[in-house]
Design an enzyme around this catalytic site. Sequence first.
Site, PDB file in Angstrom:
ATOM      1  N   PHE A 140       0.858  -1.186   0.000  1.00  0.00           N
ATOM      2  CA  PHE A 140       0.000   0.000   0.000  1.00  0.00           C
ATOM      3  C   PHE A 140       0.886   1.224   0.000  1.00  0.00           C
ATOM      4  O   PHE A 140       1.644   1.456   0.935  1.00  0.00           O
ATOM      5  CB  PHE A 140      -0.951   0.058   1.204  1.00  0.00           C
ATOM      6  CG  PHE A 140      -1.840   1.268   1.119  1.00  0.00           C
ATOM      7  CD1 PHE A 140      -3.006   1.233   0.362  1.00  0.00           C
ATOM      8  CD2 PHE A 140      -1.488   2.465   1.728  1.00  0.00           C
ATOM      9  CE1 PHE A 140      -3.809   2.368   0.235  1.00  0.00           C
ATOM     10  CE2 PHE A 140      -2.285   3.604   1.588  1.00  0.00           C
ATOM     11  CZ  PHE A 140      -3.450   3.543   0.844  1.00  0.00           C
ATOM     12  N   ASP A 225       9.195   2.919   2.330  1.00  0.00           N
ATOM     13  CA  ASP A 225       8.006   3.720   2.604  1.00  0.00           C
ATOM     14  C   ASP A 225       7.711   3.598   4.091  1.00  0.00           C
ATOM     15  O   ASP A 225       7.136   2.613   4.546  1.00  0.00           O
ATOM     16  CB  ASP A 225       6.824   3.224   1.754  1.00  0.00           C
ATOM     17  CG  ASP A 225       5.561   4.047   2.019  1.00  0.00           C
ATOM     18  OD1 ASP A 225       5.519   4.771   3.023  1.00  0.00           O
ATOM     19  OD2 ASP A 225       4.608   3.929   1.215  1.00  0.00           O
ATOM     20  N   LYS A 254       2.217  11.340   7.235  1.00  0.00           N
ATOM     21  CA  LYS A 254       1.327  11.076   8.377  1.00  0.00           C
ATOM     22  C   LYS A 254       1.766  11.831   9.643  1.00  0.00           C
ATOM     23  O   LYS A 254       1.534  13.017   9.732  1.00  0.00           O
ATOM     24  CB  LYS A 254       1.205   9.575   8.590  1.00  0.00           C
ATOM     25  CG  LYS A 254       0.483   8.923   7.396  1.00  0.00           C
ATOM     26  CD  LYS A 254      -0.214   7.626   7.702  1.00  0.00           C
ATOM     27  CE  LYS A 254      -1.211   7.284   6.621  1.00  0.00           C
ATOM     28  NZ  LYS A 254      -0.831   6.180   5.762  1.00  0.00           N
TER      29      LYS A 254
HETATM   30  C1  PLP Z   1      -1.012   6.176   4.272  1.00  0.00           C
HETATM   31  C2  PLP Z   1       0.084   5.624   3.495  1.00  0.00           C
HETATM   32  C3  PLP Z   1       0.440   6.173   2.244  1.00  0.00           C
HETATM   33  C4  PLP Z   1      -0.339   7.272   1.582  1.00  0.00           C
HETATM   34  O1  PLP Z   1      -0.436   8.431   2.331  1.00  0.00           O
HETATM   35  P1  PLP Z   1      -1.586   9.505   1.992  1.00  0.00           P
HETATM   36  O2  PLP Z   1      -1.227  10.671   2.847  1.00  0.00           O
HETATM   37  O3  PLP Z   1      -2.883   8.873   2.376  1.00  0.00           O
HETATM   38  O4  PLP Z   1      -1.525   9.788   0.544  1.00  0.00           O
HETATM   39  C5  PLP Z   1       1.539   5.635   1.610  1.00  0.00           C
HETATM   40  N1  PLP Z   1       2.229   4.615   2.119  1.00  0.00           N
HETATM   41  C6  PLP Z   1       1.912   4.056   3.316  1.00  0.00           C
HETATM   42  C7  PLP Z   1       2.731   2.930   3.849  1.00  0.00           C
HETATM   43  C8  PLP Z   1       0.815   4.522   4.026  1.00  0.00           C
HETATM   44  O5  PLP Z   1       0.466   3.951   5.174  1.00  0.00           O
END
Ligand code: PLP
Length: 399
Positions: A140, A225, A254
């Site tokens: 994700f 990520d 985040k």
């Molecule tokens: C939430 C998330 C994203 C995307 O972030 P957004 O601010 O919602 O675009 C990307 N990678 C990971 C691992 C995430 O948990």
Amino acid sequence: MNTQHYIDLENRFGAHNYKPLDVVLNRGEGIWVWDVDGNRYLDFLSAYSAVNQGHCHPKIMQTMIDQARKLTLTSRAFRNDQLGYLYKELCEMTNSHKVLPMNSGAEAVETVIKAVRKWGYKVKGVPENQAEIIVCENNFHGRTIAIVGFSTDEQYKDGFGPFAPGFKAIPFGDARALENAITPDTVGFLVEPIQGEAGVIMPPEGYLKDVRAICEKQNVILILDEIQTGLGRTGKLLAEEHEGVEADVTLVGKALSGGFYPVSAVLSNTEVLGVFMPGDHGSTFGGNPMACAVSRTAIRVLMEEGMVENAAEMGAYFLSCLKDIRSPYIREIRGKGLMIGIELLPEAGGARGFCEGLKAKGLLCKETHENVIRFAPPLIITKADIDWAMERIESVLTE
Ligand SMILES: *Cc1c(COP(=O)(O)O)cnc(C)c1O
């Protein structure tokens, strides 16, 4: 106005791209949130780990108010007095060389895709338009077209094609698969240290170390990520530290703003972000003074107030309490720090029902996929709070 009134409003005028629990919140403080009917809940999702510092952290709030009175947005056409300090502080904290600030997590992912492709052509010498990025199954990384294009979740893609080429998915947690997938045109390997949205999936021990070595040897950029796992969530500032490795590029978002404002960043060594020339990439809001000021305080309180250490300690305690539950519904309990998933057996009837049950007892959790309940409270949670929650979790899981 009662809960149903707000739900009706949303349903009538909003696109239905979410299926939230039917709780309408209007106040938050620390680990707690309140709904419009005055009920209090412990927030076990923390906005997908965007409020690691707790809701409405007073110091971040004060920074936001102060900065709002001074200057909020200049665009990058001009400079502002916050940006350079955010760069410096992020670099010092994460041992990075360069920073590129964006807003959402997905934008940070898009940014790194552009950067490693360009690095591939300009530095590695990959033939034009041949660059390939390896990703993992069940990844994700966000919801933009490029990103959902390399998702392996059918629902994320269904109806949204055509998608961008240049991505290849391999099984998560399998270093040998990475070794086999790399070709001379491979520029990057994009991976989550722990797959959060997939259901808190942990790779085997040593995985990050192995992929670090493989990428090094093959001249492939390792991109972690850490938008969800980073900034203390797993009990270290970055999850990569659990295996003592350093990615070439790290994505954070985040909790970078403590939940006040969308702020994300690409952190890298000089070679990768060094490929961007003026005009190559940009964002109207990226790196704005409000975002920078808020982030600077959000990362300062994370460190100063010991939240990373607390996540490690409370996470270990919480995990051990959960593992003591004797429930006929549980298949596995796993996690690191305060990123914990309970996988239910298929015959338990799905995690959603348990989340509804927990909500009725004052705990807000969200299911991921069908069978996993995720627990990711703010990192300021105390032992007493966990004990309070455990009584309720145990009763819902053993009822
Ligand atoms: C939430 C998330 C994203 C995307 O972030 P957004 O601010 O919602 O675009 C990307 N990678 C990971 C691992 C995430 O948990």
